[in-house]
Design a protein around this motif. Structure first.
Motif, mmCIF file in Angstrom:
data_model
loop_
_atom_site.group_PDB
_atom_site.id
_atom_site.type_symbol
_atom_site.label_atom_id
_atom_site.label_comp_id
_atom_site.label_asym_id
_atom_site.label_seq_id
_atom_site.Cartn_x
_atom_site.Cartn_y
_atom_site.Cartn_z
ATOM 1 N N PRO A 26 1.290 -1.800 -0.310
ATOM 2 C CA PRO A 26 0.465 0.049 -0.075
ATOM 3 C C PRO A 26 0.721 1.404 0.049
ATOM 4 N N TYR A 27 1.704 1.368 0.804
ATOM 5 C CA TYR A 27 2.915 2.102 1.420
ATOM 6 C C TYR A 27 3.716 2.304 -0.411
ATOM 7 N N LEU A 28 3.558 1.526 -1.542
ATOM 8 C CA LEU A 28 4.683 1.630 -2.498
ATOM 9 C C LEU A 28 3.941 1.728 -3.577
ATOM 10 N N SER A 29 2.922 1.908 -3.719
ATOM 11 C CA SER A 29 2.295 1.846 -4.885
ATOM 12 C C SER A 29 2.204 2.649 -5.042
ATOM 13 N N GLY A 30 1.711 4.392 -4.237
ATOM 14 C CA GLY A 30 1.954 5.717 -4.934
ATOM 15 C C GLY A 30 0.342 6.356 -4.189
ATOM 16 N N ALA A 31 -0.318 5.164 -3.615
ATOM 17 C CA ALA A 31 -1.238 5.227 -3.365
ATOM 18 C C ALA A 31 -2.049 6.404 -2.079
ATOM 19 N N ILE A 123 -6.015 -6.422 -9.929
ATOM 20 C CA ILE A 123 -7.515 -4.947 -9.602
ATOM 21 C C ILE A 123 -6.576 -3.506 -10.008
ATOM 22 N N GLY A 124 -7.680 -2.670 -10.860
ATOM 23 C CA GLY A 124 -7.422 -1.568 -10.997
ATOM 24 C C GLY A 124 -7.639 -1.417 -12.945
ATOM 25 N N ARG A 125 -7.437 -2.301 -13.923
ATOM 26 C CA ARG A 125 -7.194 -2.396 -14.434
ATOM 27 C C ARG A 125 -9.113 -0.617 -15.315
ATOM 28 N N MET A 126 -9.077 -0.240 -16.135
ATOM 29 C CA MET A 126 -10.406 0.404 -16.581
ATOM 30 C C MET A 126 -10.402 0.665 -18.193
ATOM 31 N N ALA A 127 -11.611 0.927 -18.421
ATOM 32 C CA ALA A 127 -12.136 0.762 -20.175
ATOM 33 C C ALA A 127 -13.912 1.874 -19.536
ATOM 34 N N TYR A 128 -13.816 2.256 -20.646
ATOM 35 C CA TYR A 128 -14.430 2.990 -21.012
ATOM 36 C C TYR A 128 -15.579 2.971 -21.992
ATOM 37 N N VAL A 129 -17.175 2.365 -21.257
ATOM 38 C CA VAL A 129 -17.605 2.178 -22.208
ATOM 39 C C VAL A 129 -18.144 2.846 -23.221
ATOM 40 N N ARG A 130 -18.324 2.441 -24.867
ATOM 41 C CA ARG A 130 -18.154 3.403 -25.589
ATOM 42 C C ARG A 130 -19.621 2.490 -26.349
ATOM 43 N N LYS A 131 -20.223 3.237 -26.957
ATOM 44 C CA LYS A 131 -21.538 3.113 -27.574
ATOM 45 C C LYS A 131 -21.516 1.636 -28.152
ATOM 46 N N TYR A 156 -14.762 13.123 -17.648
ATOM 47 C CA TYR A 156 -14.171 13.406 -16.350
ATOM 48 C C TYR A 156 -14.104 12.137 -15.938
ATOM 49 N N LEU A 157 -15.015 11.405 -15.100
ATOM 50 C CA LEU A 157 -14.786 10.844 -13.905
ATOM 51 C C LEU A 157 -13.597 9.728 -14.488
ATOM 52 N N ASN A 158 -13.887 8.804 -15.716
ATOM 53 C CA ASN A 158 -13.047 8.095 -15.870
ATOM 54 C C ASN A 158 -12.089 8.755 -15.917
ATOM 55 N N THR A 159 -11.527 9.595 -16.456
ATOM 56 C CA THR A 159 -9.755 9.946 -16.845
ATOM 57 C C THR A 159 -9.762 10.310 -15.576
ATOM 58 N N PHE A 160 -10.034 10.943 -14.342
ATOM 59 C CA PHE A 160 -9.607 10.428 -13.124
ATOM 60 C C PHE A 160 -9.264 9.132 -12.344
ATOM 61 N N LEU A 161 -10.308 8.349 -12.869
ATOM 62 C CA LEU A 161 -10.394 7.228 -11.994
ATOM 63 C C LEU A 161 -8.983 6.232 -12.127
ATOM 64 N N ARG A 162 -8.256 6.697 -13.861
ATOM 65 C CA ARG A 162 -7.632 5.293 -14.305
ATOM 66 C C ARG A 162 -6.189 6.781 -14.625
ATOM 67 N N SER A 163 -6.464 7.834 -14.067
ATOM 68 C CA SER A 163 -5.471 8.371 -13.471
ATOM 69 C C SER A 163 -4.003 7.910 -12.346
ATOM 70 N N ARG A 164 -2.875 8.772 -12.781
ATOM 71 C CA ARG A 164 -2.308 7.853 -11.533
ATOM 72 C C ARG A 164 -2.129 8.895 -10.453
ATOM 73 N N PHE A 165 -3.605 9.841 -9.961
ATOM 74 C CA PHE A 165 -3.723 9.382 -8.913
ATOM 75 C C PHE A 165 -5.696 8.665 -8.204
ATOM 76 N N GLY A 166 -6.070 8.157 -9.261
ATOM 77 C CA GLY A 166 -7.040 7.290 -8.764
ATOM 78 C C GLY A 166 -6.428 5.767 -8.939
ATOM 79 N N VAL A 167 -5.337 5.777 -9.817
ATOM 80 C CA VAL A 167 -5.771 4.088 -10.123
ATOM 81 C C VAL A 167 -5.137 3.448 -9.103
ATOM 82 N N PRO A 168 -4.129 4.236 -8.346
ATOM 83 C CA PRO A 168 -2.900 3.286 -7.195
ATOM 84 C C PRO A 168 -4.293 3.423 -5.327
ATOM 85 N N ILE A 169 -4.797 4.204 -5.560
ATOM 86 C CA ILE A 169 -5.680 4.681 -5.367
ATOM 87 C C ILE A 169 -6.496 3.376 -5.074
#
Length: 476
Positions: A26-31, A123-131, A156-169
């Motif tokens: 938890p401490y080295l992941s950047g979370a 854990i933490g792989r992400m994808a945005y659902v297209r039409k 915007y929410l998707n971008t935050f979640l997959r950012s270097r702030f969202g993914v580690p958390i």
């Protein structure tokens, strides 16, 4: 070995917040670093659970359930797993019985604008659902985050979640020993920083534009294959209904040659496809097309690991080659032979694997544009045209078809790990249409992959805007 940053070392307060949890992950992941940075931001922040709406509050996965797989698409729904969601092409997803899931688990159907998060295993792989993903059902290993459009733009929410702030958390919330998991309540309290609506909408628009480009790219790839087979007068081969055909049992084969004695290599259903290609079209064999090019596996070499940003290249394996954004191993290219890279318009076919229906063995990918920067393992069969009259883009439109997948599968050789028979693959008949037809089909493929690269750039730009805004406010 990964160590903590000297500029932001692990603090005693962090250990106390985690109940004196002493494992390093938890401490080295950047979370923690990301969470503390977000806490210091002089911005309003909303909890993730306050920004979602829908089934179970808008953050949910699903129960375990009995999966009844079928082969008839008229009575089925495509089924998406936590690895499948990373892929660019959803044409070949497994099919679940519609009657078994649609009425009982309607909320497992994914909807455009959702963010999908792998919540079991990796854990933490992400994808945005297209039409074009509407109508697909997902497994219990995929967590759905459904934004409330009145509270936050989905892009915007998707971008935050997959950012270097969202993914580690998100990833740091995992629990379990051998197989890691996260549950909806683990991430519902994740702090989401809010910026002015103009910035959030700008980021959202970039993500939506990227999603549209990916949809158009996939439509172009599928359309090129359909164009080729229809122009060749083989339209019925586009919908083989392979498993509805009688099984190949008890057949006799005459005129055997020492090339192969394996029964699978003479599969009657495949022989009928090959006979039609030879009898009903003007063709050139794949071996003749690839003279002066390449029709063989890549070079074997020792992998020497290296850090990204220090001259390293990303090495792509067979499974990752089908993802929108591949996640490979970073190696030093100076410690490897030059054959690890691919020429422009190379068709790559995973050529070592097993015959499972959902395995990538014998499926085709196309290498052009930004994917030329990657290195590729020796497990791909490289198909490089040796003549400009039949470009690689045209070959890809042909080899990615269901008919060619079945043909290549029938050419398997080997024991547990199959390969594609060297002699048989060279004999595959490739329909040669008129020059204008070939160029039209090839250009459709090229345009599709240009859109794919453009989509990558838009998603990267969205991340740059968000991360730049966070760092700007943290510095202030």
């Amino acid at each position: 070995m990964k160590i903590a940053s000297k500029d932001n070392p692990v603090r005693l307060s962090w250990l106390r917040e985690q109940g004196l949890r002493m494992d390093a992950a938890p401490y080295l992941s950047g979370a923690f670093e990301g969470r503390k940075l977000l806490e210091r931001l002089p911005l309003h922040k909303d909890r993730l659970g306050e920004l979602t709406a829908g089934h179970d509050g808008g953050i949910f996965n699903g129960p375990k359930f009995s999966r009844v797989y079928v082969t008839n698409p008229d009575h089925a729904v495509p089924f998406l797993g936590s690895t499948d969601m990373m892929e660019a092409d959803f044409t070949h997803l497994p099919l679940l019985s519609r009657s078994k899931v649609a009425a009982k688990f309607p909320y497992l159907e994914i909807e455009p604008g959702m963010t999908l998060i792998s919540c079991s295993g990796t854990i933490g792989r992400m994808a945005y659902v297209r039409k074009d993903m509407a109508g697909i059902w997902s497994s219990q290993h995929v967590m759905k985050v459904q934004p409330d459009p009145g509270r936050i733009p989905s892009g915007y929410l998707n971008t935050f979640l997959r950012s270097r702030f969202g993914v580690p958390i998100v990833a740091s919330q995992a629990y379990g020993a051998i197989i890691q998991h996260i549950e909806p309540h683990h991430i519902s309290g994740l702090p989401v920083p809010r910026f002015d609506s103009a910035l959030e909408e700008q980021i959202h628009d970039l993500v939506e534009e990227a999603a549209t480009l990916r949809t158009e790219s996939q439509e172009g790839v599928v359309g090129a294959t359909e164009d080729l087979f229809k122009t060749a007068g083989l339209e019925d081969l586009l919908d083989l209904r392979w498993h509805d055909q009688p099984r190949d049992v008890g057949f006799a084969q005459r005129g055997l040659k020492p090339t192969t004695l394996r029964a699978l290599n003479y599969q009657p259903k495949v022989q009928r496809i090959l006979k039609r290609l030879r009898d009903e079209t003007e063709y050139v064999t794949l071996g003749e097309i690839c003279k002066g090019g390449q029709l063989g596996s890549g070079v074997r070499f020792k992998r020497v690991d290296a850090e990204p940003g220090h001259g390293a290249v990303c090495l792509i394996g067979q499974r990752q080659g089908f993802w929108i954004r591949p996640e490979g191993r970073w190696i030093s290219p100076t410690q490897a032979p030059p054959g690890i890279f691919a020429e422009d318009e190379t068709v790559m076919i995973p050529s070592q694997g097993t015959l499972g229906e959902n395995e990538v063995f014998c499926r085709a990918i196309f290498v052009t544009g930004s994917w030329l920067d990657y290195a590729y393992t020796q497990h791909f069969l490289r198909v490089v045209s040796g003549t400009s009259d039949i470009p690689g883009a045209y070959l890809f439109a042909f080899l990615r078809s269901e008919a060619m997948f079945r043909v290549l599968r029938s050419m398997s050789t080997g024991g547990k790990q199959q390969d594609i028979h060297e002699g048989l693959r060279a004999q595959i008949p490739v329909p040669v249409l008129t020059a204008p037809d070939r160029e039209r089909i090839a250009e459709t493929i090229r345009a599709a992959y240009r859109k794919r690269d453009e989509a990558d750039k838009k998603e990267d730009r969205a991340l740059e805007l968000l991360e730049g805004a966070v760092l700007e406010h943290s510095a202030g």
